[in-house]
Design a protein around this motif. Structure first.
Motif, mmCIF file in Angstrom:
data_model
loop_
_atom_site.group_PDB
_atom_site.id
_atom_site.type_symbol
_atom_site.label_atom_id
_atom_site.label_comp_id
_atom_site.label_asym_id
_atom_site.label_seq_id
_atom_site.Cartn_x
_atom_site.Cartn_y
_atom_site.Cartn_z
ATOM 1 N N ASN A 44 -1.766 -6.118 -14.584
ATOM 2 C CA ASN A 44 -1.891 -5.891 -13.149
ATOM 3 C C ASN A 44 -0.917 -4.847 -12.632
ATOM 4 O O ASN A 44 -1.272 -4.025 -11.778
ATOM 5 N N ILE A 45 0.309 -4.828 -13.153
ATOM 6 C CA ILE A 45 1.293 -3.858 -12.685
ATOM 7 C C ILE A 45 0.922 -2.455 -13.156
ATOM 8 O O ILE A 45 0.998 -1.472 -12.399
ATOM 9 N N ASP A 46 0.483 -2.348 -14.393
ATOM 10 C CA ASP A 46 0.040 -1.059 -14.925
ATOM 11 C C ASP A 46 -1.132 -0.512 -14.113
ATOM 12 O O ASP A 46 -1.158 0.678 -13.753
ATOM 13 N N LEU A 47 -2.101 -1.351 -13.795
ATOM 14 C CA LEU A 47 -3.266 -0.908 -13.037
ATOM 15 C C LEU A 47 -2.864 -0.466 -11.633
ATOM 16 O O LEU A 47 -3.394 0.524 -11.111
ATOM 17 N N ALA A 48 -1.920 -1.179 -11.007
ATOM 18 C CA ALA A 48 -1.455 -0.791 -9.680
ATOM 19 C C ALA A 48 -0.764 0.572 -9.718
ATOM 20 O O ALA A 48 -0.956 1.410 -8.823
ATOM 21 N N ALA A 49 0.044 0.816 -10.761
ATOM 22 C CA ALA A 49 0.723 2.106 -10.893
ATOM 23 C C ALA A 49 -0.276 3.236 -11.042
ATOM 24 O O ALA A 49 -0.142 4.299 -10.417
ATOM 25 N N ARG A 50 -1.282 3.037 -11.858
ATOM 26 C CA ARG A 50 -2.271 4.092 -12.099
ATOM 27 C C ARG A 50 -3.164 4.332 -10.886
ATOM 28 O O ARG A 50 -3.628 5.453 -10.654
ATOM 29 N N MET A 51 -3.404 3.295 -10.111
ATOM 30 C CA MET A 51 -4.167 3.484 -8.886
ATOM 31 C C MET A 51 -3.366 4.272 -7.847
ATOM 32 O O MET A 51 -3.887 5.151 -7.151
ATOM 33 N N ALA A 52 -2.064 3.965 -7.749
ATOM 34 C CA ALA A 52 -1.233 4.608 -6.729
ATOM 35 C C ALA A 52 -0.841 6.038 -7.083
ATOM 36 O O ALA A 52 -0.610 6.856 -6.181
ATOM 37 N N THR A 124 2.552 -3.604 -2.796
ATOM 38 C CA THR A 124 1.576 -4.689 -2.907
ATOM 39 C C THR A 124 2.283 -6.035 -3.004
ATOM 40 O O THR A 124 3.430 -6.122 -3.417
ATOM 41 N N ASP A 125 1.562 -7.077 -2.656
ATOM 42 C CA ASP A 125 2.084 -8.447 -2.756
ATOM 43 C C ASP A 125 0.867 -9.362 -2.882
ATOM 44 O O ASP A 125 0.060 -9.445 -1.954
ATOM 45 N N GLU A 126 0.730 -10.028 -4.020
ATOM 46 C CA GLU A 126 -0.496 -10.768 -4.296
ATOM 47 C C GLU A 126 -0.206 -12.195 -4.746
ATOM 48 O O GLU A 126 0.765 -12.444 -5.452
ATOM 49 N N PRO A 127 -1.077 -13.119 -4.372
ATOM 50 C CA PRO A 127 -0.949 -14.474 -4.901
ATOM 51 C C PRO A 127 -1.394 -14.531 -6.356
ATOM 52 O O PRO A 127 -2.193 -13.710 -6.819
ATOM 53 N N TYR A 128 -0.884 -15.523 -7.057
ATOM 54 C CA TYR A 128 -1.286 -15.746 -8.437
ATOM 55 C C TYR A 128 -2.523 -16.635 -8.500
ATOM 56 O O TYR A 128 -2.806 -17.428 -7.590
ATOM 57 N N GLY A 250 3.375 -15.812 -6.181
ATOM 58 C CA GLY A 250 2.697 -14.541 -6.390
ATOM 59 C C GLY A 250 3.663 -13.502 -6.900
ATOM 60 O O GLY A 250 4.775 -13.817 -7.345
ATOM 61 N N SER A 251 3.261 -12.248 -6.816
ATOM 62 C CA SER A 251 4.077 -11.157 -7.338
ATOM 63 C C SER A 251 4.000 -9.972 -6.387
ATOM 64 O O SER A 251 2.908 -9.568 -5.973
ATOM 65 N N ALA A 252 5.165 -9.433 -6.052
ATOM 66 C CA ALA A 252 5.262 -8.250 -5.193
ATOM 67 C C ALA A 252 5.720 -7.067 -6.032
ATOM 68 O O ALA A 252 6.468 -7.230 -6.996
ATOM 69 N N ARG A 253 5.286 -5.851 -5.636
ATOM 70 C CA ARG A 253 5.628 -4.655 -6.408
ATOM 71 C C ARG A 253 5.955 -3.495 -5.476
ATOM 72 O O ARG A 253 5.313 -3.323 -4.439
ATOM 73 N N GLY A 254 6.938 -2.727 -5.880
ATOM 74 C CA GLY A 254 7.311 -1.556 -5.098
ATOM 75 C C GLY A 254 8.038 -0.558 -5.970
ATOM 76 O O GLY A 254 8.164 -0.737 -7.187
ATOM 77 N N PHE A 255 8.555 0.492 -5.357
ATOM 78 C CA PHE A 255 9.133 1.607 -6.098
ATOM 79 C C PHE A 255 10.646 1.681 -5.909
ATOM 80 O O PHE A 255 11.163 1.448 -4.817
ATOM 81 N N ALA A 256 11.328 2.002 -7.016
ATOM 82 C CA ALA A 256 12.785 2.100 -7.002
ATOM 83 C C ALA A 256 13.219 3.293 -7.834
ATOM 84 O O ALA A 256 12.608 3.611 -8.860
ATOM 85 N N LEU A 257 14.286 3.957 -7.393
ATOM 86 C CA LEU A 257 14.876 5.090 -8.091
ATOM 87 C C LEU A 257 16.343 4.772 -8.366
ATOM 88 O O LEU A 257 16.921 3.873 -7.733
ATOM 89 N N PRO A 258 16.980 5.497 -9.289
ATOM 90 C CA PRO A 258 18.417 5.298 -9.500
ATOM 91 C C PRO A 258 19.182 5.440 -8.189
ATOM 92 O O PRO A 258 18.871 6.315 -7.373
ATOM 93 N N PHE A 290 -9.592 -5.711 -5.395
ATOM 94 C CA PHE A 290 -8.914 -6.958 -5.042
ATOM 95 C C PHE A 290 -7.386 -6.819 -5.067
ATOM 96 O O PHE A 290 -6.674 -7.797 -5.324
ATOM 97 N N LEU A 291 -6.883 -5.618 -4.817
ATOM 98 C CA LEU A 291 -5.443 -5.383 -4.767
ATOM 99 C C LEU A 291 -4.978 -5.535 -3.324
ATOM 100 O O LEU A 291 -5.537 -4.910 -2.411
ATOM 101 N N ILE A 292 -3.983 -6.370 -3.094
ATOM 102 C CA ILE A 292 -3.536 -6.666 -1.730
ATOM 103 C C ILE A 292 -2.349 -5.779 -1.370
ATOM 104 O O ILE A 292 -1.276 -5.862 -1.965
ATOM 105 N N VAL A 293 -2.552 -4.915 -0.382
ATOM 106 C CA VAL A 293 -1.522 -3.969 0.041
ATOM 107 C C VAL A 293 -0.603 -4.650 1.052
ATOM 108 O O VAL A 293 -1.065 -5.269 2.015
ATOM 109 N N ARG A 294 0.690 -4.533 0.813
ATOM 110 C CA ARG A 294 1.689 -5.032 1.760
ATOM 111 C C ARG A 294 2.863 -4.064 1.725
ATOM 112 O O ARG A 294 3.656 -4.080 0.782
#
Length: 323
Positions: A44-52, A124-128, A250-258, A290-294
């Motif tokens: 799921n995380i890989d697919l979200a990265a490739r979509m974004a 994104t932030d999605e329920p399991y 659930g699981s939330a995902r976002g972007f981080a840099l050094p 079915f990807l939930i954007v937050r």
């Protein structure tokens, strides 16, 4: 030599970072930005990265090119170690997942800390969901729980790593239902799904974006969504609460840099994540898959990460997930 005032020093840093931005864009064709995913391809995380990725390219501008790099291992920790230590030039970006980023701080010895990163935006932030193979006898979460009660630790459930969000979700289910499963760690949700579909394990836990489509297609069976209410996009799926398992995860995902990345580059990334989250074309794709954007901006995401670290620290001290 006279010392510079803090205001002069800050101004020079900002101007220097701003001058670096055109150069960063000019080099983009030769030096693409790398978005790192700490899990194997197909999850799921890989697919979200490739979509974004193509939308981030669009909104970063300047001929930016992005490639997605998978660095699986230790529930995402190996990738996070690498990005925390990477050059702060805006070219090394992690798609971070929660709670995986913070749980490794308690059950392992990562080379990063919460403040090793600048968090530029949640996406994104999605329920399991809990799902099983179509050849298993389990038609509901209640069936799965009763089988585990009859045969403690006999039912294998697979998912990404030890201390990962799916693992902690299973532990919460065990506590709520008073049963014990056996956790089978994998390198990502995609591998766990393959094990389920191949009949090697009974089930797994992953987000709606990875599982609901497969459920509709009949290649796996979702037995519960871990939300308070049924999801309007798949109203036939019962919640865990309905089946006597009051667990909301659930699981939330976002972007981080050094963290040392110059402020203008961070601002550019924050704006690109915001524009991606609000892009009608991206939202249409997210809806389709079915990807939930937050979305959260940088300050809000930073507070979210700090809250997650405190919350899971409390859980670790009372119920450690690695024994």
């Amino acid at each position: 030599m006279a010392r510079e005032t803090p205001q002069v020093t800050t101004r020079r840093i900002l101007v220097g970072g701003a001058l670096a931005l055109p150069a960063l864009a000019a080099r983009a064709q030769d030096r693409p930005i790398q978005i790192y995913v700490g899990f194997a391809p197909g999850g799921n995380i890989d697919l979200a990265a490739r979509m974004a990725a193509p939308f981030l390219e669009r909104h970063l501008g300047g001929g930016t090119q992005i490639i997605v790099v998978n660095k699986p291992g230790a529930g995402g920790m190996l990738m996070l170690n690498d990005v925390a230590a990477a050059a702060p030039d805006g070219r090394h970006v992690a798609l971070v997942s929660f709670p995986a980023l913070v749980t490794a701080l308690y059950d392992n010895t990562p080379r990063y800390r919460v403040d090793s990163f600048a968090y530029v935006g949640l996406l994104t932030d999605e329920p399991y969901t809990v799902f099983v193979g179509t050849d298993t006898p389990y038609r509901s979460l209640r069936d799965l729980v009763e089988a585990a009660r009859a045969q403690p630790e006999a039912i294998n459930i697979a998912g990404a790593g030890v201390g990962s969000a799916p693992h902690l979700a299973l532990m919460a289910i065990e506590r709520a239902a008073g049963v014990r499963f056996t956790w089978v760690p994998t390198q990502g949700a995609g591998q766990a799904m393959q094990l389920v579909q191949g009949g090697h394990v009974a089930g797994s836990i992953s987000t709606v974006s990875l599982t609901v489509r497969a459920h509709i297609q009949g290649t796996l069976r979702v037995v519960a969504i871990m939300e308070r209410d049924r999801w309007d996009k798949a109203p036939d799926l019962p919640t865990g609460v309905e089946q006597g398992v009051d667990v909301l995860v659930g699981s939330a995902r976002g972007f981080a840099l050094p963290v040392a990345t110059p402020a203008p580059i961070l601002a550019r990334w924050e704006e690109a994540v915001r524009r991606t989250a609000n892009d009608p074309e991206f939202r249409a794709l997210a809806e389709r898959d079915f990807l939930i954007v937050r979305h959260m901006d940088r300050p809000t995401m930073t507070r979210f990460v700090e809250d997650q670290a405190r919350a899971y620290g409390d859980i670790w001290r009372s119920s450690p997930w690695r024994r």
